[in-house]
Motif scaffolding. Sequence first.
Motif, mmCIF file in Angstrom:
data_model
loop_
_atom_site.group_PDB
_atom_site.id
_atom_site.type_symbol
_atom_site.label_atom_id
_atom_site.label_comp_id
_atom_site.label_asym_id
_atom_site.label_seq_id
_atom_site.Cartn_x
_atom_site.Cartn_y
_atom_site.Cartn_z
ATOM 1 N N GLN B 133 54.454 33.283 72.299
ATOM 2 C CA GLN B 133 55.477 32.405 71.717
ATOM 3 C C GLN B 133 56.886 32.991 71.810
ATOM 4 O OE1 GLN B 133 55.137 31.665 67.530
ATOM 5 N NE2 GLN B 133 56.447 29.868 67.581
ATOM 6 N N LEU B 137 59.766 31.105 73.872
ATOM 7 C CA LEU B 137 60.929 30.496 73.210
ATOM 8 C C LEU B 137 62.248 31.070 73.738
ATOM 9 C CD1 LEU B 137 59.716 30.145 69.503
ATOM 10 C CD2 LEU B 137 59.846 28.381 71.255
ATOM 11 N N ALA B 169 68.143 23.819 74.230
ATOM 12 C CA ALA B 169 67.749 23.596 72.831
ATOM 13 C C ALA B 169 68.821 22.828 72.054
ATOM 14 C CB ALA B 169 67.451 24.913 72.154
ATOM 15 N N ASN B 177 57.745 21.860 62.669
ATOM 16 C CA ASN B 177 56.652 22.783 62.954
ATOM 17 C C ASN B 177 55.549 22.606 61.915
ATOM 18 O OD1 ASN B 177 55.967 26.283 62.764
ATOM 19 N ND2 ASN B 177 55.352 24.903 64.378
ATOM 20 N N TYR B 187 59.544 30.632 65.312
ATOM 21 C CA TYR B 187 60.469 29.549 65.689
ATOM 22 C C TYR B 187 61.853 29.822 65.090
ATOM 23 C CZ TYR B 187 57.685 25.928 68.055
ATOM 24 O OH TYR B 187 56.967 25.217 68.974
ATOM 25 N N TYR B 190 63.528 32.942 66.995
ATOM 26 C CA TYR B 190 63.919 32.878 68.409
ATOM 27 C C TYR B 190 64.406 31.513 68.889
ATOM 28 C CZ TYR B 190 61.963 37.476 68.321
ATOM 29 O OH TYR B 190 61.730 38.780 67.989
ATOM 30 N N LEU B 191 64.424 30.522 67.990
ATOM 31 C CA LEU B 191 64.959 29.228 68.428
ATOM 32 C C LEU B 191 65.928 28.653 67.392
ATOM 33 C CD1 LEU B 191 64.513 27.482 70.977
ATOM 34 C CD2 LEU B 191 62.998 26.062 69.634
#
Lengths: 257, 282, 272
Positions: B133, B137, B169, B177, B187, B190-191
């Motif tokens: 993940q 990401l 993004a 989520n 998440y 990193y996002l």
Amino acid sequence: MTEFSPWLAEHLKVMSIWLGTFCTLGLFSILYRENKLYRFFEHLFLGISMGYLMGNVWTDTLRPKWWIPLWDKGEWWQAGVLIFGLFYYLIFFKKVSWIARLSIGFILGASSGLAFQGFVNDYWPQIPTSFKPLWPHQAIYDKTGLLVSKALSVPDAINNLIFMTILVCVMSYFFFSIEQNNRVLKRSAQAGRWMMMFTFGAIFGSTMMARIALLIDRLDFLVNDFGSHIGGQGVMFTLLLFLCGAVIFLAQRTDKE
Amino acid sequence: MQTRNVIRYLNRIDRRVLYTLLIIAITIPFFFTIQIRVPISRQTEQLYKVVEALPQNSFVLFGADWSASTRGENRAQSKALLIHLMRKKIHFIILCFDPQAKTLMQEMVTGMQKEYGYTDGVDWANFGYRTDQVNFLKGFGPDIPTTLSMDINGKRVQDLPVMRGIHTAHDITMLINVSGSTTTETYIDYLQGSYNLKMVAAVTSVMIPEMINRLDSGQLVGMMPGLQGAIEYEQKLGYIGKASAASVSASVAHLLIIALILLGNIYTLIEKRMSSSVRGRN
Amino acid sequence: MFSNLFHPLHGSSWYIAILGCFALAGILIAILQSLPHALRRPLIRIVTFLGGLYYAVEYFWPTHSMPIPGSPKHMGNFLTPFISPAANMLSVIAGWTIGLGTINLCQIHGKRLLHAKEGKLNSLVFFIAMIAMFTLAVLKQAHPNLINKNLYMLLFEGLYQALDSTMFALVAFFLVSASYRAFRVRTGEATLLMVIAMVVMLGQIALGQQLTIHLPDHGFWHNFRVEIIRDWILTKASSASVRAIAFGIGIGNLAVALRVWLGLERGAFFDS
């Protein structure tokens, strides 16, 4: 084959439900005691989950991101990625096993490099929001009429004070850099310990819901889904009670022996 | 003497009897269709408002990271959120970091799409399971089409109408989520944090204490807390789903556990008093 | 020159390039193997450091406006364009590691089968289940006909879903047993834990909430509703503790990451 396919499509749901019931009851058999049936289903679970994971790693990651670029698009350098990945497997050959550490080290290093971003994005926004206003006030607006600070009532201010006190107390409990001889630090750490017990109580209560929800799902499957195939909810419920009774009876008999 | 016998019985009670009590407590409510209206929690209310406020041309990334091991809570949560999104005709894509979620979500949305007039590839797409993940990401944020490459049906991103105009993004309106593990944190790390994304999460009850802090800090703008959150959300949507049906069973099972904790403590207390009084006499 | 090198190839040149890659890998292994033992450890440290260097520098290096197609506001630095290829490569490598666990399991169960040890039938079941599920998962995508799809769904729904959810549902039984036998109020802390757990449990169930539903919706007495008390516990009191613990964990994680990256970590990986 041509006859099997429509037959399978027609009976798929029923077969899934019967298989699911055997699996569920097989694993539930551990509730009686350690037994061979449970071990059988445990290994079945292990095999199925491993096969599923391998299959999906191939279909969803390796095939679109590695195989198709390499084979269909002619990106020959993707072979290098495979070789790098294969270096991991040198761990199984004693003479060259140390080379696997180069691959492992590289990935470990990459994860470490990423940790800075993870730390900043995860914890930094939580630091300023830990400093909460403690003095009750009306809503504050700037000259243009934009809201600068929401109104803070007396109960909210008390709650903020409680929050910050607990935060400091619990943090002081984990303060191991110096010996906790100081009276204030000692008391604060002691209070922190109590606060953690408070929190663990809340976590325990929440955990209970998570586990119960899972069991409800399984019993719903047995009583409602499978029950409807064998004559109704009542039949399955009676069957479950009978199984429970048999288990209790057997358990007591073995205890006496 | 009678008290002593009761204490002895309670002390030696077989664990299978407790298991049977739990099974009965959960299954009896299945025979009755009782619907109890529950007060809506602040977290669920906030989540509902955020989803409700999404404009019609929004693009949602639906991160489904759950499996059969947490489906008691996550399945009902996913369905409730999907119903809300599909009622509002919002386009979404599914991305999974748990391999089972891919098939579970595909089944769920395929079963619902006819009712809401959705088409696979046009209004939604499932990009299946991805490994690692964190690294995924990192690549996903700046270059979505290359990182996703193709959906689970083998269609290329460029050929999917739902992905038109989605490059980075920054083009995602909201990230949802539904998780039973640490993927929500990843998440965020990193996002959400890097792209200042609007993010909501539906988490299992175990994760509530942790995630409440993310809600307080603004990293999350809404949260569905466990099965109870799903029950509340179904109530807000005005439909009876799996969560609402499980509500009474969950209640009775909890009450049984509370009763057992109390009973266990009461008999220990009586036992202690009795043994101390015997010692006192001796 | 570099961009010319990474040019897709087709036909025989593709095969030559692939063979070349493997030949290079063989030469690399031979060179590495000929290195003196004293150099191996520093080499592992250097590779570990280089592994982390890209992401760390990319993150800390100042960014500037770097418009990309479809995103004019995109920010980045000279390393940012390589993020996507690097991340793709690393996630593919992560995909390859699945074989390590599989080989390990196959070794254990294979030995049991070959030496006809106790539980050999279970090991056979493991192999059959693994091969069947893997084959169907791949076939379902490669040849998505009705039979492959349905057989896959039969294994997925009938076996995998039932087994996985039941395995975790078993915990509920053990929790009930533990609640009765082990949840004792022997100390003040244990009493506090129990009381809070019970309030939280009552506050999260419909029947529990009904106990105080008649209290007013606003005002002082509203605060005594069980779901409000639960909310207060979770959002005000316990969240502060969780946050304090999380800060500790976060700093600990960062310290470990730094130690690994800089090769300061001791233990089996770096030492032996």
